[in-house]
Design a protein around this motif. Structure first.
Motif, PDB file in Angstrom:
ATOM      1  N   MET A  34    -144.738 -74.364  81.854  1.00  0.00           N
ATOM      2  CA  MET A  34    -144.123 -73.613  80.759  1.00  0.00           C
ATOM      3  C   MET A  34    -142.718 -74.145  80.477  1.00  0.00           C
ATOM      4  N   THR A  35    -142.345 -74.183  79.208  1.00  0.00           N
ATOM      5  CA  THR A  35    -140.993 -74.563  78.800  1.00  0.00           C
ATOM      6  C   THR A  35    -140.102 -73.322  78.827  1.00  0.00           C
ATOM      7  N   LEU A  36    -138.939 -73.420  79.470  1.00  0.00           N
ATOM      8  CA  LEU A  36    -138.030 -72.286  79.604  1.00  0.00           C
ATOM      9  C   LEU A  36    -136.702 -72.590  78.914  1.00  0.00           C
ATOM     10  N   VAL A  37    -136.173 -71.576  78.239  1.00  0.00           N
ATOM     11  CA  VAL A  37    -134.843 -71.671  77.634  1.00  0.00           C
ATOM     12  C   VAL A  37    -134.075 -70.423  78.011  1.00  0.00           C
ATOM     13  N   MET A  38    -132.900 -70.600  78.593  1.00  0.00           N
ATOM     14  CA  MET A  38    -132.075 -69.486  79.055  1.00  0.00           C
ATOM     15  C   MET A  38    -130.722 -69.519  78.349  1.00  0.00           C
ATOM     16  N   ALA A  39    -130.381 -68.435  77.661  1.00  0.00           N
ATOM     17  CA  ALA A  39    -129.027 -68.272  77.142  1.00  0.00           C
ATOM     18  C   ALA A  39    -128.188 -67.627  78.238  1.00  0.00           C
ATOM     19  N   THR A  40    -127.060 -68.230  78.566  1.00  0.00           N
ATOM     20  CA  THR A  40    -126.258 -67.709  79.673  1.00  0.00           C
ATOM     21  C   THR A  40    -124.785 -68.023  79.484  1.00  0.00           C
ATOM     22  N   HIS A  41    -123.940 -67.095  79.974  1.00  0.00           N
ATOM     23  CA  HIS A  41    -122.500 -67.342  80.051  1.00  0.00           C
ATOM     24  C   HIS A  41    -122.121 -67.972  81.394  1.00  0.00           C
ATOM     25  N   ASP A  42    -123.059 -68.015  82.317  1.00  0.00           N
ATOM     26  CA  ASP A  42    -122.784 -68.404  83.692  1.00  0.00           C
ATOM     27  C   ASP A  42    -122.871 -69.931  83.833  1.00  0.00           C
ATOM     28  N   MET A  43    -121.714 -70.581  83.866  1.00  0.00           N
ATOM     29  CA  MET A  43    -121.689 -72.036  83.965  1.00  0.00           C
ATOM     30  C   MET A  43    -122.230 -72.527  85.310  1.00  0.00           C
ATOM     31  N   ASN A  44    -122.019 -71.724  86.359  1.00  0.00           N
ATOM     32  CA  ASN A  44    -122.558 -72.100  87.671  1.00  0.00           C
ATOM     33  C   ASN A  44    -124.081 -72.143  87.631  1.00  0.00           C
ATOM     34  N   LEU A  45    -124.671 -71.142  86.986  1.00  0.00           N
ATOM     35  CA  LEU A  45    -126.128 -71.083  86.875  1.00  0.00           C
ATOM     36  C   LEU A  45    -126.656 -72.214  86.003  1.00  0.00           C
ATOM     37  N   ALA A  46    -126.013 -72.444  84.866  1.00  0.00           N
ATOM     38  CA  ALA A  46    -126.459 -73.521  83.973  1.00  0.00           C
ATOM     39  C   ALA A  46    -126.430 -74.865  84.692  1.00  0.00           C
ATOM     40  N   TYR A  47    -125.380 -75.104  85.461  1.00  0.00           N
ATOM     41  CA  TYR A  47    -125.215 -76.377  86.166  1.00  0.00           C
ATOM     42  C   TYR A  47    -126.290 -76.579  87.230  1.00  0.00           C
ATOM     43  N   SER A  48    -126.590 -75.523  87.974  1.00  0.00           N
ATOM     44  CA  SER A  48    -127.509 -75.662  89.109  1.00  0.00           C
ATOM     45  C   SER A  48    -128.979 -75.569  88.693  1.00  0.00           C
ATOM     46  N   TRP A  49    -129.255 -74.879  87.573  1.00  0.00           N
ATOM     47  CA  TRP A  49    -130.646 -74.564  87.214  1.00  0.00           C
ATOM     48  C   TRP A  49    -131.251 -75.485  86.163  1.00  0.00           C
ATOM     49  N   ALA A  50    -130.465 -75.869  85.177  1.00  0.00           N
ATOM     50  CA  ALA A  50    -131.036 -76.496  83.979  1.00  0.00           C
ATOM     51  C   ALA A  50    -131.323 -77.988  84.152  1.00  0.00           C
ATOM     52  N   ASP A  51    -132.337 -78.442  83.410  1.00  0.00           N
ATOM     53  CA  ASP A  51    -132.581 -79.877  83.238  1.00  0.00           C
ATOM     54  C   ASP A  51    -131.818 -80.406  82.027  1.00  0.00           C
ATOM     55  N   TRP A  52    -131.622 -79.520  81.043  1.00  0.00           N
ATOM     56  CA  TRP A  52    -131.024 -79.903  79.767  1.00  0.00           C
ATOM     57  C   TRP A  52    -130.104 -78.776  79.316  1.00  0.00           C
ATOM     58  N   MET A  53    -129.012 -79.108  78.643  1.00  0.00           N
ATOM     59  CA  MET A  53    -128.070 -78.095  78.194  1.00  0.00           C
ATOM     60  C   MET A  53    -127.717 -78.272  76.726  1.00  0.00           C
ATOM     61  N   LEU A  54    -127.534 -77.135  76.055  1.00  0.00           N
ATOM     62  CA  LEU A  54    -126.984 -77.099  74.705  1.00  0.00           C
ATOM     63  C   LEU A  54    -125.745 -76.210  74.748  1.00  0.00           C
ATOM     64  N   VAL A  55    -124.672 -76.655  74.138  1.00  0.00           N
ATOM     65  CA  VAL A  55    -123.456 -75.845  74.042  1.00  0.00           C
ATOM     66  C   VAL A  55    -123.234 -75.519  72.571  1.00  0.00           C
ATOM     67  N   LEU A  56    -123.172 -74.208  72.262  1.00  0.00           N
ATOM     68  CA  LEU A  56    -123.003 -73.753  70.884  1.00  0.00           C
ATOM     69  C   LEU A  56    -121.585 -73.251  70.664  1.00  0.00           C
ATOM     70  N   ASP A  57    -121.111 -73.434  69.440  1.00  0.00           N
ATOM     71  CA  ASP A  57    -119.799 -72.913  69.050  1.00  0.00           C
ATOM     72  C   ASP A  57    -119.810 -72.678  67.548  1.00  0.00           C
ATOM     73  N   GLN A  58    -119.515 -71.438  67.151  1.00  0.00           N
ATOM     74  CA  GLN A  58    -119.443 -71.066  65.734  1.00  0.00           C
ATOM     75  C   GLN A  58    -120.689 -71.487  64.959  1.00  0.00           C
ATOM     76  N   GLY A  59    -121.835 -71.229  65.585  1.00  0.00           N
ATOM     77  CA  GLY A  59    -123.101 -71.458  64.887  1.00  0.00           C
ATOM     78  C   GLY A  59    -123.576 -72.892  64.850  1.00  0.00           C
ATOM     79  N   LYS A  60    -122.896 -73.765  65.593  1.00  0.00           N
ATOM     80  CA  LYS A  60    -123.312 -75.167  65.648  1.00  0.00           C
ATOM     81  C   LYS A  60    -123.549 -75.584  67.089  1.00  0.00           C
ATOM     82  N   CYS A  61    -124.411 -76.588  67.260  1.00  0.00           N
ATOM     83  CA  CYS A  61    -124.571 -77.216  68.570  1.00  0.00           C
ATOM     84  C   CYS A  61    -123.549 -78.341  68.655  1.00  0.00           C
ATOM     85  N   VAL A  62    -122.585 -78.176  69.569  1.00  0.00           N
ATOM     86  CA  VAL A  62    -121.484 -79.138  69.646  1.00  0.00           C
ATOM     87  C   VAL A  62    -121.630 -80.110  70.819  1.00  0.00           C
ATOM     88  N   MET A  63    -122.505 -79.792  71.769  1.00  0.00           N
ATOM     89  CA  MET A  63    -122.761 -80.693  72.889  1.00  0.00           C
ATOM     90  C   MET A  63    -124.216 -80.531  73.324  1.00  0.00           C
TER      91      MET A  63
END
Length: 280
Positions: A192-221
């Motif tokens: 299954m493909t999983l997508v998690m929205a999170t404020h927790d940078m520690n969790l994003a770093y340890s858990w994710a294979d891929w990251m998207l960073v959003l700001d003001q309605g755009k994907c900036v990274m």
């Protein structure tokens, strides 16, 4: 890297507002991976999820599902909401019936399955999620962690191809968080493909294979966690924090960092320290 979901120049604003919640957003969700979406409140994370399940259609731009544009017909939306499951941050928004058994079986009943099949699939997911002993307990007697697992089970029982999770670990104690993450890792390992929205940078770093960073309605990274957090200045400019493990890693001597991989868990970091001290 094949994508299961993409947005192409998607713009959307809520009625009565002038600002765009999404502003020509371009994102791609890699199939079969664990993706973390990060950003402050108002960056567009929840709005993006509502676009992904067809609750809102773009003002302009296009949402692509399995390389095909969404057309928002009744038939297509019904199929889309079986293929894409969304678990809300607050399980109270999702749990509508009296017991876990009733709530989990509701979606199957809505899909028109025979009662024997509903019973079999409900009991199976209760067992898988370690909820069998709570099946007939009133929902309002459950802990927050138990409610989150019931909400997740109610989505998983429909066997979606893509699972969206809005701040799934928010307000959980450490044990409940570990149980939830173990279950997410299990279902992702099964395809299954999983997508998690999170404020927790520690969790994003340890858990994710891929990251998207959003700001003001755009994907900036976008990129792997290592790629994203290697640009520490950009992360700090966006008002986000570096993961604690990464900060500890960067505090180690360069000679240590040259011959070891950056740790992604506390256990990895402990082993690294033990290895380093053993060489002294």
């Amino acid at each position: 890297m094949s994508s299961i979901l993409e947005t192409l120049e998607v713009t959307f604003s809520y009625p009565g507002t002038q600002a765009n919640a999404l502003n020509k957003m371009n994102i791609r969700i890699p199939a079969g991976k664990k993706t973390a979406i990060c950003g402050h409140n108002g960056s567009g994370k929840s709005t993006l999820f509502l676009q992904a399940i067809g609750i809102h259609a773009p003002t302009s731009g296009q949402v692509m599902w399995n390389n095909q544009p969404l057309t928002y017909t009744r038939k297509e939306l019904k199929q889309l909401r079986q293929d894409v499951g969304l678990v809300f941050q607050d399980p109270e928004q999702q749990l509508i019936l009296n017991t876990p058994y009733e709530d989990i079986s509701y979606g199957l009943r809505n899909a028109g399955l025979p009662e024997a099949e509903i019973k079999q699939q409900t009991e199976a997911i209760l067992h898988t999620m370690n909820l069998t002993h709570l099946a007939q307990k009133p929902i309002h007697h459950l802990s927050l962690g138990q409610k989150k697992r019931v909400a997740l089970a109610g989505v998983l029982v429909l066997q979606p191809k893509l699972l969206l999770l809005d701040e799934p670990t928010a307000y959980l104690d450490r044990i409940s968080e570990q149980q939830l993450l173990a279950e997410l890792n299990r279902i992702q390992a099964n395809g299954m493909t999983l997508v998690m929205a999170t404020h927790d940078m520690n969790l994003a770093y340890s858990w994710a294979d891929w990251m998207l960073v959003l700001d003001q309605g755009k994907c900036v990274m976008e990129g792997t966690p290592d790629e994203i957090f290697s640009n520490s200045e950009a992360i700090k400019t966006l008002g986000l924090d570096l993961p604690m493990l990464l900060e500890l890693w960067l505090s180690l001597p360069e000679t240590t960092r040259q011959i070891n991989k950056a740790p992604k868990s506390i256990e990895d970091f402990k082993q690294l320290l033990e290895k380093s001290f053993a060489c002294l």
